[in-house]
Design an enzyme around this catalytic site. Structure first.
Site, PDB file in Angstrom:
ATOM      1  N   TYR B 107       0.840  -1.201   0.000  1.00  0.00           N
ATOM      2  CA  TYR B 107       0.000   0.000   0.000  1.00  0.00           C
ATOM      3  C   TYR B 107       0.871   1.244   0.000  1.00  0.00           C
ATOM      4  O   TYR B 107       1.959   1.260   0.587  1.00  0.00           O
ATOM      5  CB  TYR B 107      -0.871   0.050   1.255  1.00  0.00           C
ATOM      6  CG  TYR B 107      -2.043  -0.895   1.279  1.00  0.00           C
ATOM      7  CD1 TYR B 107      -3.281  -0.498   0.801  1.00  0.00           C
ATOM      8  CD2 TYR B 107      -1.920  -2.176   1.801  1.00  0.00           C
ATOM      9  CE1 TYR B 107      -4.377  -1.349   0.848  1.00  0.00           C
ATOM     10  CE2 TYR B 107      -3.006  -3.037   1.857  1.00  0.00           C
ATOM     11  CZ  TYR B 107      -4.236  -2.618   1.381  1.00  0.00           C
ATOM     12  OH  TYR B 107      -5.312  -3.454   1.434  1.00  0.00           O
ATOM     13  N   TYR B 146      -0.756  -9.872   0.649  1.00  0.00           N
ATOM     14  CA  TYR B 146       0.317  -9.352   1.500  1.00  0.00           C
ATOM     15  C   TYR B 146       0.232  -9.963   2.895  1.00  0.00           C
ATOM     16  O   TYR B 146      -0.846 -10.362   3.348  1.00  0.00           O
ATOM     17  CB  TYR B 146       0.289  -7.818   1.560  1.00  0.00           C
ATOM     18  CG  TYR B 146      -0.989  -7.230   2.108  1.00  0.00           C
ATOM     19  CD1 TYR B 146      -1.180  -7.060   3.485  1.00  0.00           C
ATOM     20  CD2 TYR B 146      -2.006  -6.838   1.252  1.00  0.00           C
ATOM     21  CE1 TYR B 146      -2.345  -6.516   3.982  1.00  0.00           C
ATOM     22  CE2 TYR B 146      -3.183  -6.291   1.743  1.00  0.00           C
ATOM     23  CZ  TYR B 146      -3.341  -6.136   3.109  1.00  0.00           C
ATOM     24  OH  TYR B 146      -4.505  -5.602   3.593  1.00  0.00           O
ATOM     25  N   ARG B 156      -3.216 -11.757   3.770  1.00  0.00           N
ATOM     26  CA  ARG B 156      -4.533 -11.313   3.286  1.00  0.00           C
ATOM     27  C   ARG B 156      -4.708 -11.724   1.833  1.00  0.00           C
ATOM     28  O   ARG B 156      -3.821 -11.505   1.005  1.00  0.00           O
ATOM     29  CB  ARG B 156      -4.674  -9.774   3.341  1.00  0.00           C
ATOM     30  CG  ARG B 156      -4.755  -9.113   4.682  1.00  0.00           C
ATOM     31  CD  ARG B 156      -5.917  -9.494   5.587  1.00  0.00           C
ATOM     32  NE  ARG B 156      -7.207  -9.862   5.010  1.00  0.00           N
ATOM     33  CZ  ARG B 156      -8.152  -9.027   4.578  1.00  0.00           C
ATOM     34  NH1 ARG B 156      -7.948  -7.733   4.615  1.00  0.00           N
ATOM     35  NH2 ARG B 156      -9.301  -9.458   4.113  1.00  0.00           N
ATOM     36  N   HIS B 159      -7.508  -8.103  -2.442  1.00  0.00           N
ATOM     37  CA  HIS B 159      -8.823  -7.478  -2.256  1.00  0.00           C
ATOM     38  C   HIS B 159      -8.766  -6.006  -2.614  1.00  0.00           C
ATOM     39  O   HIS B 159      -7.696  -5.393  -2.645  1.00  0.00           O
ATOM     40  CB  HIS B 159      -9.299  -7.639  -0.805  1.00  0.00           C
ATOM     41  CG  HIS B 159      -8.398  -7.005   0.204  1.00  0.00           C
ATOM     42  ND1 HIS B 159      -7.291  -7.652   0.729  1.00  0.00           N
ATOM     43  CD2 HIS B 159      -8.401  -5.782   0.770  1.00  0.00           C
ATOM     44  CE1 HIS B 159      -6.675  -6.841   1.577  1.00  0.00           C
ATOM     45  NE2 HIS B 159      -7.324  -5.696   1.616  1.00  0.00           N
ATOM     46  N   HIS B 161     -10.769  -2.455  -1.339  1.00  0.00           N
ATOM     47  CA  HIS B 161     -11.693  -1.860  -0.362  1.00  0.00           C
ATOM     48  C   HIS B 161     -12.703  -0.976  -1.087  1.00  0.00           C
ATOM     49  O   HIS B 161     -12.316  -0.188  -1.968  1.00  0.00           O
ATOM     50  CB  HIS B 161     -10.923  -0.987   0.635  1.00  0.00           C
ATOM     51  CG  HIS B 161      -9.959  -1.754   1.494  1.00  0.00           C
ATOM     52  ND1 HIS B 161     -10.283  -2.225   2.737  1.00  0.00           N
ATOM     53  CD2 HIS B 161      -8.676  -2.122   1.295  1.00  0.00           C
ATOM     54  CE1 HIS B 161      -9.241  -2.844   3.275  1.00  0.00           C
ATOM     55  NE2 HIS B 161      -8.245  -2.794   2.420  1.00  0.00           N
TER      56      HIS B 161
END
Lengths: 191, 237
Positions: B107, B146, B156, B159, B161
């Site tokens: 991120y 990640y 995770r 995905h 959000h």
């Protein structure tokens, strides 16, 4: 002809560059921030400062707080009104951009939206570790009479009512802490 | 007018011990029912005037003109779908905000310490407004999986959000969209906190008709918000 609701999932720890980018210094325009003031709106300016505490009393540094409120005359922004200009009534603030892990909104004190309810601000809480956002409400400590007559406040367990009352710490400055658990657990609503 | 209640058979619980952060952050007292008033049936109003020119194209909106200008790395994808209510009524002119990791699973967020490279041409945040049929559409990069600290060797699943307001404060929703066939889904305590019968609503479908030849694979992901309790009478505005 019916579809099940899409399940909620947590906002996670990395929302800031998408939802509160300007506050955290990312190069994307924010749709809303923590200062709701509008040059064409007249009313009593207030600040609302607070922190979010977890079950061990630690301040949460990665929560996002949203507020939704009426303007000083008690009117909510409606779709299509004024071409979406003027007082939006909506604010967002993350708790991760300052050293205190707090939030701080600058806005106007809302007017009463009907004859029964005391002046209030709707508050939504998001954070990593919260799988569903939570709704609560902020009422004002200096609205004693109106608060006494408010049907929602009156319906609450008296011992928990105080969790929704923002304290006046100086003229125009309110303090509103949110406790996720414990003796002072904030009243959260199933809206 | 009011909105139907949150369907707690569709949403995860507030405390789900397998997802460790919920233990100290989820409230322990029952939620107090709140009869909806004007404060809950109205909500934030953001339309097309909120958007920048490339806000819905995440392969463009993070490009830098500096030392390494160009396209972000990774697999281009198209993610589209409709925002509906429980009665399948399209929700037109609704703001949809997204954020995600880059192709390497990193991120842009300053707090992300995962040792995977940032992509100077990918930011990972975007937004759009649904059209008259409730449809949104993003062009982006397939996000990477990640690691995270929830448990030993925790990862995770890939995905994106999503954040939506819908027509009122009561319809607010933040969720995550996952990808079909991801082997990490069965191991993910956040995905698995969702009741089994509703879990597949979080998984996008691969769609060859959304896929654009020579350009990008396409995924469909519909989002269903709470419906209204009463149907407005004929002619009512």
């Amino acid at each position: 002809m019916s579809r099940g609701q899409t399940p909620s999932q947590t906002i996670g720890p990395f929302f800031a560059y998408g939802l509160t980018p300007e506050q955290y210094g990312y190069p994307l325009r924010s749709i809303a921030g923590a200062d709701l003031r509008d040059p064409a709106t007249e009313g009593a300016e207030i600040t609302i400062t607070g922190r979010v505490f977890d079950g061990e009393g630690a301040a949460v540094p990665d929560a996002m707080i949203e507020i939704w409120q009426a303007d000083p005359q008690g009117r909510y922004r409606l779709p299509g009104s004024q071409g979406n200009r003027g007082f939006s009534g909506f604010g967002r603030c993350g708790t991760g951009s300052g050293p205190e892990s707090g939030f701080r909104f600058t806005t106007y004190k809302p007017g009463r939206v009907d004859d029964q309810q005391a002046p209030h601000i709707s508050v939504i809480v998001f954070m990593r570790g919260l799988l569903n956002h939570l709704y609560t409400r902020l009422y004002f400590a200096d609205e004693t009479e109106a608060n006494l007559r408010d049907p929602l406040l009156s319906s609450l367990d008296p011992g928990r009512r105080a969790t929704l009352i923002a304290e006046l710490s100086a003229p125009g400055e309110y303090r509103f802490d949110i406790h996720m658990q414990g003796d002072r657990e904030t009243v959260f609503f199933d809206v | 007018m009011s909105f139907r209640q949150r369907d707690w058979a569709s949403h995860p619980p507030l405390i789900h011990p397998d997802y460790k952060s919920t233990v100290l952050r989820g409230p322990t007292k029952p939620l107090v029912p709140l009869p909806q008033s004007l404060s809950e049936v109205t909500g934030p109003v953001y339309g097309a005037e909120s958007l920048g020119p490339d806000d819905a194209d995440l392969t463009r909106n993070g490009r830098q003109g500096g030392a390494s200008p160009g396209e972000p790395l990774g697999e281009r994808i198209i993610v589209t779908g409709r925002v509906l209510d429980e009665d399948e009524k399209p929700q037109a002119n609704m703001l949809v905000e997204v954020w995600q990791a880059n192709a390497a699973g990193r991120y842009v967020h300053k707090a992300d310490q995962h040792e995977a490279p940032l992509d100077p041409n990918f930011f990972g945040g975007g937004r759009c407004v649904t059209d008259g049929e409730g449809r949104y559409r993003f062009i982006t990069i397939m996000p990477g999986a990640y690691p995270w600290g929830n448990h030993d060797n925790a990862w995770r699943p890939a995905h994106i959000h999503f954040s939506l307001f819908g027509p009122g404060l009561a319809t607010r929703l933040i969720t995550q969209m996952y990808f079909p066939g991801d082997p990490l889904l069965d191991l993910d305590p956040i995905f698995n906190a969702t009741p089994l019968s509703a879990r597949n609503r979080l998984v996008a479908g691969f769609d060859i008709t959304t896929t654009e030849a020579g350009f990008a694979l396409g995924y469909q992901f519909d989002i269903v918000l709470r419906g209204r309790c009463e149907t407005p009478r004929e002619g009512a505005s």
